[in-house]
Every structure is written in C-alpha cells, then in structure tokens.
Design a protein around this motif. Sequence first.
Motif, PDB file in Angstrom:
ATOM      1  N   GLU A  44       0.744  -1.018   0.008  1.00  0.00           N
ATOM      2  CA  GLU A  44      -0.072  -0.026  -0.139  1.00  0.00           C
ATOM      3  C   GLU A  44       0.946   1.428  -0.094  1.00  0.00           C
ATOM      4  O   GLU A  44       0.388   2.237  -0.555  1.00  0.00           O
ATOM      5  N   ARG A  45       2.055   1.032   0.477  1.00  0.00           N
ATOM      6  CA  ARG A  45       2.878   2.227   0.528  1.00  0.00           C
ATOM      7  C   ARG A  45       3.429   2.880  -0.576  1.00  0.00           C
ATOM      8  O   ARG A  45       3.613   4.035  -1.103  1.00  0.00           O
ATOM      9  N   ALA A  46       3.502   1.885  -1.776  1.00  0.00           N
ATOM     10  CA  ALA A  46       3.678   2.286  -3.200  1.00  0.00           C
ATOM     11  C   ALA A  46       2.455   3.020  -3.710  1.00  0.00           C
ATOM     12  O   ALA A  46       2.846   3.935  -4.473  1.00  0.00           O
ATOM     13  N   LEU A  47       1.374   2.701  -3.408  1.00  0.00           N
ATOM     14  CA  LEU A  47       0.232   3.734  -3.774  1.00  0.00           C
ATOM     15  C   LEU A  47       0.117   4.994  -3.200  1.00  0.00           C
ATOM     16  O   LEU A  47      -0.106   5.953  -3.866  1.00  0.00           O
ATOM     17  N   ASP A  48       0.517   4.880  -1.847  1.00  0.00           N
ATOM     18  CA  ASP A  48       0.501   6.218  -1.162  1.00  0.00           C
ATOM     19  C   ASP A  48       1.607   7.115  -1.774  1.00  0.00           C
ATOM     20  O   ASP A  48       1.342   8.329  -1.895  1.00  0.00           O
ATOM     21  N   ALA A  49       2.969   6.557  -2.183  1.00  0.00           N
ATOM     22  CA  ALA A  49       3.901   7.212  -2.759  1.00  0.00           C
ATOM     23  C   ALA A  49       3.485   7.803  -4.087  1.00  0.00           C
ATOM     24  O   ALA A  49       3.541   9.105  -4.364  1.00  0.00           O
ATOM     25  N   ALA A  50       3.006   7.063  -4.889  1.00  0.00           N
ATOM     26  CA  ALA A  50       2.262   7.594  -6.201  1.00  0.00           C
ATOM     27  C   ALA A  50       1.315   8.474  -5.940  1.00  0.00           C
ATOM     28  O   ALA A  50       1.253   9.501  -6.546  1.00  0.00           O
ATOM     29  N   ASP A  51       0.279   8.544  -4.912  1.00  0.00           N
ATOM     30  CA  ASP A  51      -0.548   9.298  -4.675  1.00  0.00           C
ATOM     31  C   ASP A  51       0.001  10.802  -4.274  1.00  0.00           C
ATOM     32  O   ASP A  51      -0.723  11.655  -4.621  1.00  0.00           O
ATOM     33  N   SER A  52       1.192  10.564  -3.451  1.00  0.00           N
ATOM     34  CA  SER A  52       1.492  11.967  -2.896  1.00  0.00           C
ATOM     35  C   SER A  52       2.670  12.571  -3.955  1.00  0.00           C
ATOM     36  O   SER A  52       3.003  13.753  -3.524  1.00  0.00           O
ATOM     37  N   CYS A  53       2.967  11.950  -4.864  1.00  0.00           N
ATOM     38  CA  CYS A  53       3.986  12.641  -6.013  1.00  0.00           C
ATOM     39  C   CYS A  53       3.340  13.880  -6.372  1.00  0.00           C
ATOM     40  O   CYS A  53       2.478  13.766  -6.986  1.00  0.00           O
ATOM     41  N   PRO A  54       3.921  14.886  -5.984  1.00  0.00           N
ATOM     42  CA  PRO A  54       3.588  16.265  -6.766  1.00  0.00           C
ATOM     43  C   PRO A  54       3.668  16.348  -8.162  1.00  0.00           C
ATOM     44  O   PRO A  54       2.899  17.148  -8.889  1.00  0.00           O
ATOM     45  N   ALA A  55       4.450  15.678  -8.748  1.00  0.00           N
ATOM     46  CA  ALA A  55       4.682  15.673 -10.236  1.00  0.00           C
ATOM     47  C   ALA A  55       3.826  14.279 -10.817  1.00  0.00           C
ATOM     48  O   ALA A  55       3.633  14.527 -12.255  1.00  0.00           O
ATOM     49  N   LEU A  56       3.113  13.711 -10.132  1.00  0.00           N
ATOM     50  CA  LEU A  56       2.379  12.354 -10.811  1.00  0.00           C
ATOM     51  C   LEU A  56       3.322  11.695 -11.500  1.00  0.00           C
ATOM     52  O   LEU A  56       2.969  11.214 -12.517  1.00  0.00           O
ATOM     53  N   ALA A  57       4.549  11.544 -11.120  1.00  0.00           N
ATOM     54  CA  ALA A  57       5.811  10.669 -11.955  1.00  0.00           C
ATOM     55  C   ALA A  57       5.750   9.172 -11.578  1.00  0.00           C
ATOM     56  O   ALA A  57       6.479   8.582 -12.406  1.00  0.00           O
ATOM     57  N   ILE A  58       5.013   8.824 -10.555  1.00  0.00           N
ATOM     58  CA  ILE A  58       5.213   7.227 -10.073  1.00  0.00           C
ATOM     59  C   ILE A  58       3.988   6.701 -10.466  1.00  0.00           C
ATOM     60  O   ILE A  58       2.681   7.239 -10.633  1.00  0.00           O
ATOM     61  N   VAL A  59       4.347   5.584 -11.416  1.00  0.00           N
ATOM     62  CA  VAL A  59       3.142   4.851 -11.870  1.00  0.00           C
ATOM     63  C   VAL A  59       3.178   3.240 -11.068  1.00  0.00           C
ATOM     64  O   VAL A  59       4.310   2.750 -10.982  1.00  0.00           O
ATOM     65  N   VAL A  60       2.248   2.854 -10.675  1.00  0.00           N
ATOM     66  CA  VAL A  60       2.143   1.474  -9.942  1.00  0.00           C
ATOM     67  C   VAL A  60       1.334   0.765 -10.858  1.00  0.00           C
ATOM     68  O   VAL A  60       0.039   0.941 -11.032  1.00  0.00           O
ATOM     69  N   ARG A  61       1.859  -0.607 -11.314  1.00  0.00           N
ATOM     70  CA  ARG A  61       0.836  -1.389 -12.082  1.00  0.00           C
ATOM     71  C   ARG A  61       0.777  -2.764 -11.197  1.00  0.00           C
ATOM     72  O   ARG A  61       1.855  -3.420 -10.856  1.00  0.00           O
ATOM     73  N   ASP A  62      -0.717  -3.524 -11.415  1.00  0.00           N
ATOM     74  CA  ASP A  62      -0.596  -4.986 -11.063  1.00  0.00           C
ATOM     75  C   ASP A  62      -0.928  -5.486 -12.342  1.00  0.00           C
ATOM     76  O   ASP A  62      -2.079  -5.335 -12.889  1.00  0.00           O
ATOM     77  N   GLY A  63      -0.058  -6.229 -12.813  1.00  0.00           N
ATOM     78  CA  GLY A  63      -0.040  -6.712 -14.000  1.00  0.00           C
ATOM     79  C   GLY A  63      -0.200  -5.846 -15.268  1.00  0.00           C
ATOM     80  O   GLY A  63       0.621  -4.788 -15.318  1.00  0.00           O
ATOM     81  N   PRO A  64      -1.170  -5.596 -16.283  1.00  0.00           N
ATOM     82  CA  PRO A  64      -1.391  -4.851 -17.223  1.00  0.00           C
ATOM     83  C   PRO A  64      -2.194  -3.807 -16.622  1.00  0.00           C
ATOM     84  O   PRO A  64      -2.407  -2.663 -17.321  1.00  0.00           O
ATOM     85  N   HIS A  65      -2.751  -3.837 -15.545  1.00  0.00           N
ATOM     86  CA  HIS A  65      -3.762  -2.649 -14.884  1.00  0.00           C
ATOM     87  C   HIS A  65      -2.591  -1.656 -14.071  1.00  0.00           C
ATOM     88  O   HIS A  65      -2.101  -1.989 -13.059  1.00  0.00           O
ATOM     89  N   THR A  66      -3.030  -0.326 -14.486  1.00  0.00           N
ATOM     90  CA  THR A  66      -2.539   0.754 -13.643  1.00  0.00           C
ATOM     91  C   THR A  66      -3.233   0.988 -12.420  1.00  0.00           C
ATOM     92  O   THR A  66      -4.457   1.016 -12.553  1.00  0.00           O
ATOM     93  N   ILE A  67      -2.648   0.996 -11.186  1.00  0.00           N
ATOM     94  CA  ILE A  67      -3.288   1.089 -10.031  1.00  0.00           C
ATOM     95  C   ILE A  67      -3.167   2.178  -9.282  1.00  0.00           C
ATOM     96  O   ILE A  67      -3.607   2.625  -8.363  1.00  0.00           O
ATOM     97  N   GLY A  68      -2.072   2.845  -9.452  1.00  0.00           N
ATOM     98  CA  GLY A  68      -1.772   3.960  -8.900  1.00  0.00           C
ATOM     99  C   GLY A  68      -0.974   4.918  -9.824  1.00  0.00           C
ATOM    100  O   GLY A  68      -0.290   4.511 -10.692  1.00  0.00           O
ATOM    101  N   PRO A  69      -0.811   6.268  -9.883  1.00  0.00           N
ATOM    102  CA  PRO A  69      -1.901   6.965  -8.650  1.00  0.00           C
ATOM    103  C   PRO A  69      -3.049   6.553  -8.728  1.00  0.00           C
ATOM    104  O   PRO A  69      -3.896   6.481  -9.853  1.00  0.00           O
ATOM    105  N   ARG A  70      -3.937   6.614  -7.603  1.00  0.00           N
ATOM    106  CA  ARG A  70      -5.478   6.495  -7.638  1.00  0.00           C
ATOM    107  C   ARG A  70      -5.945   7.863  -7.955  1.00  0.00           C
ATOM    108  O   ARG A  70      -5.646   9.036  -7.321  1.00  0.00           O
ATOM    109  N   PRO A  71      -7.364   7.885  -8.617  1.00  0.00           N
ATOM    110  CA  PRO A  71      -8.001   8.994  -8.736  1.00  0.00           C
ATOM    111  C   PRO A  71      -8.495   9.767  -7.654  1.00  0.00           C
ATOM    112  O   PRO A  71      -8.539   9.270  -6.349  1.00  0.00           O
TER     113      PRO A  71
END
Length: 71
Positions: A44-71
């Motif tokens: 979950e911390r990877a998603l938190d990091a993606a959500d907190s990135c001010p530049a939205l530069a972090i992408v987290v994927r679960d297989g082919p699905h992008t799950i972070g940053p969250r909307p």
Amino acid sequence: MTWTTEVDQGRCMGSGMCAALAPDLFRLEDAHAAPVHARIPADERALDAADSCPALAIVVRDGPHTIGPRP
C-alpha cells in the motif's frame, strides 16, 4: 501478487516525497526518484507514494492494470 513501480524521469522533480514515505521502495538518485526494485510485493505504501507525488511521476501496475496513482 507482485506489482511494478516506475518513475517517469521527465516528470519527476525530485521532491523526495516517495523516498520519505517508503525508503525501501524508492530512493533519490541524481536529484530524481527511482524505484529500489522494479517488481515489489503488493504494498500500500507504493500507492501512497504515487498518490503523494506532486508531479504524478510514479506509476504502480498490477499486471497490465495501472493501479496508482489513484483517482
């Protein structure tokens, strides 16, 4: 289940927010963030990091699905 983490170096502004939230998942390298490992156990911390990135530069994927940053 494993996730992949990526940092878009063109967008990253090196705020260090991700490394502060999850230093075992992200590090600062040459004034930009980078994943410590491209593949990680679901964390979950990877998603938190993606959500907190001010530049939205972090992408987290679960297989082919992008799950972070969250909307």
